[in-house]
Write a protein that holds these residues in place. Structure first.
Motif, PDB file in Angstrom:
ATOM      1  N   SER A   1     -62.239 -90.178-109.332  1.00 51.84           N
ATOM      2  CA  SER A   1     -61.734 -89.814-108.003  1.00 51.84           C
ATOM      3  C   SER A   1     -60.242 -89.512-108.066  1.00 51.84           C
ATOM      4  CB  SER A   1     -61.992 -90.938-106.992  1.00 51.84           C
ATOM      5  OG  SER A   1     -61.197 -92.065-107.307  1.00 51.84           O
ATOM      6  N   MET A   2     -59.805 -88.758-107.066  1.00 52.65           N
ATOM      7  CA  MET A   2     -58.375 -88.427-106.936  1.00 52.65           C
ATOM      8  C   MET A   2     -58.015 -88.413-105.469  1.00 52.65           C
ATOM      9  SD  MET A   2     -57.716 -85.304-109.625  1.00 52.65           S
ATOM     10  CE  MET A   2     -56.106 -85.004-108.962  1.00 52.65           C
ATOM     11  N   LYS A   3     -56.773 -88.756-105.178  1.00 54.16           N
ATOM     12  CA  LYS A   3     -56.242 -88.658-103.827  1.00 54.16           C
ATOM     13  C   LYS A   3     -55.053 -87.710-103.877  1.00 54.16           C
ATOM     14  CE  LYS A   3     -55.752 -91.451 -99.820  1.00 54.16           C
ATOM     15  NZ  LYS A   3     -55.964 -92.779 -99.294  1.00 54.16           N
ATOM     16  N   LEU A   4     -55.108 -86.696-103.004  1.00 48.36           N
ATOM     17  CA  LEU A   4     -54.058 -85.676-103.005  1.00 48.36           C
ATOM     18  C   LEU A   4     -53.528 -85.493-101.592  1.00 48.36           C
ATOM     19  CD1 LEU A   4     -56.816 -84.364-104.660  1.00 48.36           C
ATOM     20  CD2 LEU A   4     -54.924 -83.099-105.624  1.00 48.36           C
ATOM     21  N   VAL A   5     -52.312 -84.979-101.494  1.00 45.28           N
ATOM     22  CA  VAL A   5     -51.722 -84.619-100.209  1.00 45.28           C
ATOM     23  C   VAL A   5     -51.477 -83.116-100.224  1.00 45.28           C
ATOM     24  CG1 VAL A   5     -49.726 -84.875 -98.695  1.00 45.28           C
ATOM     25  CG2 VAL A   5     -50.693 -86.887 -99.818  1.00 45.28           C
ATOM     26  N   VAL A   6     -52.011 -82.444 -99.200  1.00 49.45           N
ATOM     27  CA  VAL A   6     -51.870 -80.995 -99.096  1.00 49.45           C
ATOM     28  C   VAL A   6     -51.052 -80.686 -97.844  1.00 49.45           C
ATOM     29  CG1 VAL A   6     -53.089 -78.801 -98.915  1.00 49.45           C
ATOM     30  CG2 VAL A   6     -54.098 -80.676-100.223  1.00 49.45           C
ATOM     31  N   PRO A   7     -49.912 -79.994 -97.980  1.00 46.48           N
ATOM     32  CA  PRO A   7     -49.111 -79.668 -96.794  1.00 46.48           C
ATOM     33  C   PRO A   7     -49.698 -78.471 -96.042  1.00 46.48           C
ATOM     34  CG  PRO A   7     -48.013 -78.877 -98.770  1.00 46.48           C
ATOM     35  CD  PRO A   7     -49.248 -79.597 -99.220  1.00 46.48           C
ATOM     36  N   THR A   8     -49.631 -78.541 -94.716  1.00 48.25           N
ATOM     37  CA  THR A   8     -50.062 -77.424 -93.864  1.00 48.25           C
ATOM     38  C   THR A   8     -48.954 -77.168 -92.846  1.00 48.25           C
ATOM     39  OG1 THR A   8     -51.123 -78.793 -92.167  1.00 48.25           O
ATOM     40  CG2 THR A   8     -52.467 -78.188 -94.082  1.00 48.25           C
ATOM     41  N   ASP A   9     -49.141 -76.129 -92.023  1.00 48.88           N
ATOM     42  CA  ASP A   9     -48.143 -75.901 -90.971  1.00 48.88           C
ATOM     43  C   ASP A   9     -48.337 -76.869 -89.811  1.00 48.88           C
ATOM     44  OD1 ASP A   9     -50.517 -74.836 -90.100  1.00 48.88           O
ATOM     45  OD2 ASP A   9     -49.655 -72.999 -89.297  1.00 48.88           O
ATOM     46  N   GLY A  10     -49.321 -77.726 -89.886  1.00 44.08           N
ATOM     47  CA  GLY A  10     -49.511 -78.836 -88.953  1.00 44.08           C
ATOM     48  C   GLY A  10     -49.256 -80.130 -89.707  1.00 44.08           C
ATOM     49  N   PRO A  11     -50.166 -81.088 -89.618  1.00 46.32           N
ATOM     50  CA  PRO A  11     -49.980 -82.343 -90.363  1.00 46.32           C
ATOM     51  C   PRO A  11     -50.332 -82.168 -91.837  1.00 46.32           C
ATOM     52  CG  PRO A  11     -52.037 -82.399 -89.144  1.00 46.32           C
ATOM     53  CD  PRO A  11     -51.345 -81.117 -88.753  1.00 46.32           C
ATOM     54  N   LYS A  12     -49.744 -83.023 -92.670  1.00 48.81           N
ATOM     55  CA  LYS A  12     -50.146 -83.061 -94.074  1.00 48.81           C
ATOM     56  C   LYS A  12     -51.513 -83.723 -94.156  1.00 48.81           C
ATOM     57  CE  LYS A  12     -45.568 -83.334 -96.169  1.00 48.81           C
ATOM     58  NZ  LYS A  12     -44.663 -84.162 -96.994  1.00 48.81           N
ATOM     59  N   LEU A  13     -52.352 -83.217 -95.062  1.00 50.05           N
ATOM     60  CA  LEU A  13     -53.693 -83.764 -95.230  1.00 50.05           C
ATOM     61  C   LEU A  13     -53.743 -84.667 -96.455  1.00 50.05           C
ATOM     62  CD1 LEU A  13     -55.908 -80.595 -94.618  1.00 50.05           C
ATOM     63  CD2 LEU A  13     -55.344 -82.407 -93.007  1.00 50.05           C
ATOM     64  N   SER A  14     -54.267 -85.871 -96.276  1.00 55.12           N
ATOM     65  CA  SER A  14     -54.536 -86.765 -97.396  1.00 55.12           C
ATOM     66  C   SER A  14     -56.019 -86.614 -97.714  1.00 55.12           C
ATOM     67  CB  SER A  14     -54.216 -88.208 -97.008  1.00 55.12           C
ATOM     68  OG  SER A  14     -54.593 -89.078 -98.035  1.00 55.12           O
TER      69      SER A  14
END
Length: 199
Positions: free
Chosen positions: A167-180
């Motif tokens: 498994s992996m946990k990543l953070v993806v930035p968007t023009d709204g909230p960041k997604l975990s």
């Protein structure tokens, strides 16, 4: 040759065992007596052995957690003798180098998540997420209304927060909230199993 009489040990036993069968009244009386004896044994034996008489606390059904009168101490709760569900220590997942496949799936999933033009239905939106989502998580995603998603595009590359072999946990930035985003290595390959807003 001895003369048989109603006296003697066998005659007494015969009369005792035959007494309940002499009449219906004797039979009912015997059954009531046996029920009383069995009930008394059910109450007395657990106290003698040291086990509680019932799950409610006492033999009369009162709770063991009732408030005691003034000057009385509350007895400590009985320790449970049931075994725990875990039988041994669980293996700690080992860390691993980030998988490029997992990063790619997280990025494509985030791109499908922010893609929700006006008028898109939940079913159409889910079809875009289906190739990147575990089958178990799709029903959870079906409760999301795409019109309520505040982001419209991914604004950067995924950042790996934790990486294990499965498994992996990543953070993806968007023009709204960041997604975990949590990605797991399933039989079908790397798939998203959970997401939330990153803090």
């Amino acid at each position: 040759m001895p003369i048989r009489t109603n006296r003697g040990r066998t005659a007494v036993y015969r009369r005792l065992w035959g007494w309940p069968l002499r009449s219906p009244r004797h039979l009912i009386g015997t059954l009531v007596f046996l029920a009383i004896v069995l009930t008394a044994l059910g109450i007395v034996l657990p106290k003698v052995i040291g086990r509680p008489a019932s799950a409610a606390g006492g033999p009369d059904g009162t709770s063991a957690s009732a408030t005691p009168g003034p000057g009385l101490a509350v007895p400590p709760p009985a320790a449970s003798t049931l075994p725990t569900r875990l039988t041994g220590p669980q293996a700690t997942p080992s860390t691993a180098a980030p998988s490029q496949d997992a990063i790619k799936v997280a990025k494509e999933w985030a791109a499908a998540w922010v893609k929700h033009p006006n008028g898109i239905t939940n079913a159409q939106w889910l079809e875009g997420l289906r190739p990147y989502t575990t089958d178990e998580y799709l029903p959870v995603m079906s409760t999301v209304d795409p019109a309520n998603i505040p982001a419209t595009k991914v604004t950067g590359e995924p950042a790996v927060m934790t990486s294990y072999t499965s498994s992996m946990k990543l953070v993806v930035p968007t023009d709204g909230p960041k997604l975990s985003i949590t990605v797991v290595n399933s039989p079908a390959g790397w798939r998203v199993s959970d997401y939330d807003q990153a803090s």
